[in-house]
Design a protein around this motif. Structure first.
Motif, PDB file in Angstrom:
ATOM      1  N   VAL A  37       0.889  -1.271   0.209  1.00  0.00           N
ATOM      2  CA  VAL A  37       0.114   0.322   0.102  1.00  0.00           C
ATOM      3  C   VAL A  37       0.708   1.491  -0.099  1.00  0.00           C
ATOM      4  O   VAL A  37       0.389   2.342  -0.286  1.00  0.00           O
ATOM      5  N   SER A  38       2.123   1.284   0.250  1.00  0.00           N
ATOM      6  CA  SER A  38       2.700   2.348   0.326  1.00  0.00           C
ATOM      7  C   SER A  38       3.221   3.259  -0.738  1.00  0.00           C
ATOM      8  O   SER A  38       3.111   4.496  -0.836  1.00  0.00           O
ATOM      9  N   VAL A  39       2.915   2.498  -2.006  1.00  0.00           N
ATOM     10  CA  VAL A  39       2.939   3.179  -3.338  1.00  0.00           C
ATOM     11  C   VAL A  39       1.891   4.020  -3.355  1.00  0.00           C
ATOM     12  O   VAL A  39       1.988   5.086  -3.895  1.00  0.00           O
ATOM     13  N   VAL A  40       0.652   4.090  -2.846  1.00  0.00           N
ATOM     14  CA  VAL A  40      -0.458   4.941  -2.990  1.00  0.00           C
ATOM     15  C   VAL A  40      -0.060   6.229  -2.347  1.00  0.00           C
ATOM     16  O   VAL A  40      -0.478   7.151  -2.803  1.00  0.00           O
ATOM     17  N   PHE A  41       0.541   6.105  -1.166  1.00  0.00           N
ATOM     18  CA  PHE A  41       1.084   7.380  -0.465  1.00  0.00           C
ATOM     19  C   PHE A  41       2.213   8.030  -0.653  1.00  0.00           C
ATOM     20  O   PHE A  41       2.370   9.269  -0.813  1.00  0.00           O
ATOM     21  N   LEU A  42       3.146   7.256  -1.167  1.00  0.00           N
ATOM     22  CA  LEU A  42       4.639   7.719  -1.456  1.00  0.00           C
ATOM     23  C   LEU A  42       4.439   8.171  -3.097  1.00  0.00           C
ATOM     24  O   LEU A  42       5.209   8.941  -3.628  1.00  0.00           O
ATOM     25  N   ALA A 150       6.305   8.053 -16.374  1.00  0.00           N
ATOM     26  CA  ALA A 150       5.202   7.625 -15.549  1.00  0.00           C
ATOM     27  C   ALA A 150       5.048   6.265 -15.387  1.00  0.00           C
ATOM     28  O   ALA A 150       4.724   5.588 -14.527  1.00  0.00           O
ATOM     29  N   TRP A 151       5.441   5.449 -16.396  1.00  0.00           N
ATOM     30  CA  TRP A 151       5.255   4.189 -16.364  1.00  0.00           C
ATOM     31  C   TRP A 151       6.360   3.389 -15.433  1.00  0.00           C
ATOM     32  O   TRP A 151       5.953   2.385 -14.982  1.00  0.00           O
ATOM     33  N   LYS A 152       7.204   4.307 -14.919  1.00  0.00           N
ATOM     34  CA  LYS A 152       8.358   3.387 -13.936  1.00  0.00           C
ATOM     35  C   LYS A 152       7.812   3.216 -12.817  1.00  0.00           C
ATOM     36  O   LYS A 152       8.182   2.364 -12.157  1.00  0.00           O
ATOM     37  N   LEU A 153       6.609   4.095 -12.101  1.00  0.00           N
ATOM     38  CA  LEU A 153       6.178   3.856 -11.005  1.00  0.00           C
ATOM     39  C   LEU A 153       5.281   2.729 -11.009  1.00  0.00           C
ATOM     40  O   LEU A 153       5.442   1.806 -10.157  1.00  0.00           O
ATOM     41  N   ASP A 154       4.575   2.212 -12.073  1.00  0.00           N
ATOM     42  CA  ASP A 154       3.787   1.066 -12.077  1.00  0.00           C
ATOM     43  C   ASP A 154       5.003  -0.257 -12.323  1.00  0.00           C
ATOM     44  O   ASP A 154       4.482  -1.114 -11.803  1.00  0.00           O
ATOM     45  N   LEU A 155       5.970   0.066 -12.679  1.00  0.00           N
ATOM     46  CA  LEU A 155       6.985  -0.877 -12.982  1.00  0.00           C
ATOM     47  C   LEU A 155       7.510  -1.161 -11.610  1.00  0.00           C
ATOM     48  O   LEU A 155       7.594  -2.610 -11.106  1.00  0.00           O
ATOM     49  N   GLN A 157       5.767  -1.323  -8.997  1.00  0.00           N
ATOM     50  CA  GLN A 157       4.810  -1.947  -7.828  1.00  0.00           C
ATOM     51  C   GLN A 157       4.782  -3.558  -8.706  1.00  0.00           C
ATOM     52  O   GLN A 157       4.756  -4.389  -7.851  1.00  0.00           O
ATOM     53  N   ALA A 158       4.965  -3.482 -10.006  1.00  0.00           N
ATOM     54  CA  ALA A 158       4.984  -4.838 -10.698  1.00  0.00           C
ATOM     55  C   ALA A 158       6.183  -5.464 -10.155  1.00  0.00           C
ATOM     56  O   ALA A 158       5.965  -6.952 -10.184  1.00  0.00           O
ATOM     57  N   SER A 159       7.158  -5.088  -9.997  1.00  0.00           N
ATOM     58  CA  SER A 159       8.299  -5.577  -9.708  1.00  0.00           C
ATOM     59  C   SER A 159       8.317  -6.414  -8.231  1.00  0.00           C
ATOM     60  O   SER A 159       8.715  -7.559  -7.978  1.00  0.00           O
ATOM     61  N   LEU A 160       7.905  -5.472  -7.378  1.00  0.00           N
ATOM     62  CA  LEU A 160       7.471  -5.781  -5.999  1.00  0.00           C
ATOM     63  C   LEU A 160       6.699  -7.124  -5.952  1.00  0.00           C
ATOM     64  O   LEU A 160       6.881  -8.157  -5.318  1.00  0.00           O
ATOM     65  N   ASN A 161       5.192  -7.317  -6.753  1.00  0.00           N
ATOM     66  CA  ASN A 161       4.402  -8.128  -6.661  1.00  0.00           C
ATOM     67  C   ASN A 161       5.281  -9.479  -7.332  1.00  0.00           C
ATOM     68  O   ASN A 161       5.081 -10.389  -7.108  1.00  0.00           O
ATOM     69  N   LEU A 162       6.040  -9.531  -8.564  1.00  0.00           N
ATOM     70  CA  LEU A 162       6.619 -10.434  -9.047  1.00  0.00           C
ATOM     71  C   LEU A 162       7.555 -11.017  -8.151  1.00  0.00           C
ATOM     72  O   LEU A 162       7.891 -12.173  -8.106  1.00  0.00           O
TER      73      LEU A 162
END
Length: 177
Positions: A37-42, A150-155, A157-162
Motif C-alpha cells: 500500500v505504500s506506493v499509494v501514499f509515496l 510515468a510508467w516507471k512507478l507502475d513498474l 509495483q509490478a516488480s514488487l509483486n513479481l
C-alpha cells in the motif's frame, strides 16, 4: 461419520496456543500490507507541475515573476474541451531564451521572439525536469516520474509483486523440503 464440531472437540478448541500463532501470523501479514500500500501514499501525483527552464528561472528572478507568470510564459495552453482549458504539463515552447535578438520584455517576453500568435510557436517535450507547485514531496516529484516516465512507478509495483510471487514459489517449495 462424526460432525465438524465433534472433530474439533477431539482435536482441541481454539485455545491460547492457537490464538498466539494466529496473532504472530497476522503481524507478518501487516508488514507485507505496508509494502503493497505504500506506493499509494509515496507515489502521489502532484496536481500542478510544468517544464523547468533554467534560462527562464534567471529571467524570472530579474523580472520578479510569480511561479504562475513563469508558467504562463513557458507552457502552452491545451484545449481539452471548448469550455475547459488547461496548460500542458509535458510540453513547453521551443524558444531559445538566451539567444533573443531584442531585449526581453518582462510583461510579454514571447513577443520578442516572434510576431506569430502563441498557438503557432513550436513545442518540445521537457528536457530539464519539472517544477512542482506543491510543497510536499513524493517519489513522483523526487525522481520526476511524470509524462513519458510515468510508467516507471507502475513498474516498481509490478516488480514488487513479481518478487513476492517468486519468493512464495521458491520459499514455499524449500519449506516443504
Amino acid at each position: 461419520m462424526p460432525t465438524f464440531d465433534e472433530v474439533l472437540k477431539e482435536a482441541g478448541e481454539f485455545g491460547r496456543y492457537q490464538k498466539r500463532v494466529f496473532i504472530l501470523l497476522c503481524l507478518t501479514g501487516i508488514t507485507f500490507a505496508f509494502s503493497f500500500v505504500s506506493v499509494v501514499f509515496l507515489g502521489q501525483l502532484p496536481e500542478s507541475y510544468w517544464c523547468k527552464t533554467p534560462e527562464v528561472e534567471r529571467i524570472s528572478k530579474l523580472c520578479a515573476w510569480s511561479p504562475q507568470e513563469e508558467r504562463n510564459f513557458t507552457t502552452p495552453w491545451k484545449h481539452v474541451e471548448k469550455l475547459d482549458q488547461s496548460q500542458s504539463q509535458c510540453n513547453m515552447y521551443d524558444v531559445k531564451w538566451n539567444l533573443s535578438t531584442s531585449p526581453l520584455s518582462c510583461v510579454d517576453p514571447l513577443s520578442s521572439f516572434t510576431n506569430q500568435s502563441l498557438n503557432q510557436l513550436p513545442l518540445k517535450p521537457c528536457n530539464d525536469g519539472w517544477v512542482y507547485e506543491e510543497y510536499s514531496t513524493s517519489i513522483i516529484s523526487q525522481y520526476n516520474l511524470v509524462c513519458s516516465d510515468a510508467w516507471k512507478l507502475d513498474l516498481t509495483q509490478a516488480s514488487l509483486n513479481l518478487g513476492f510471487l517468486m519468493g512464495a514459489l521458491t520459499l514455499g517449495y524449500a519449506a516443504d523440503r
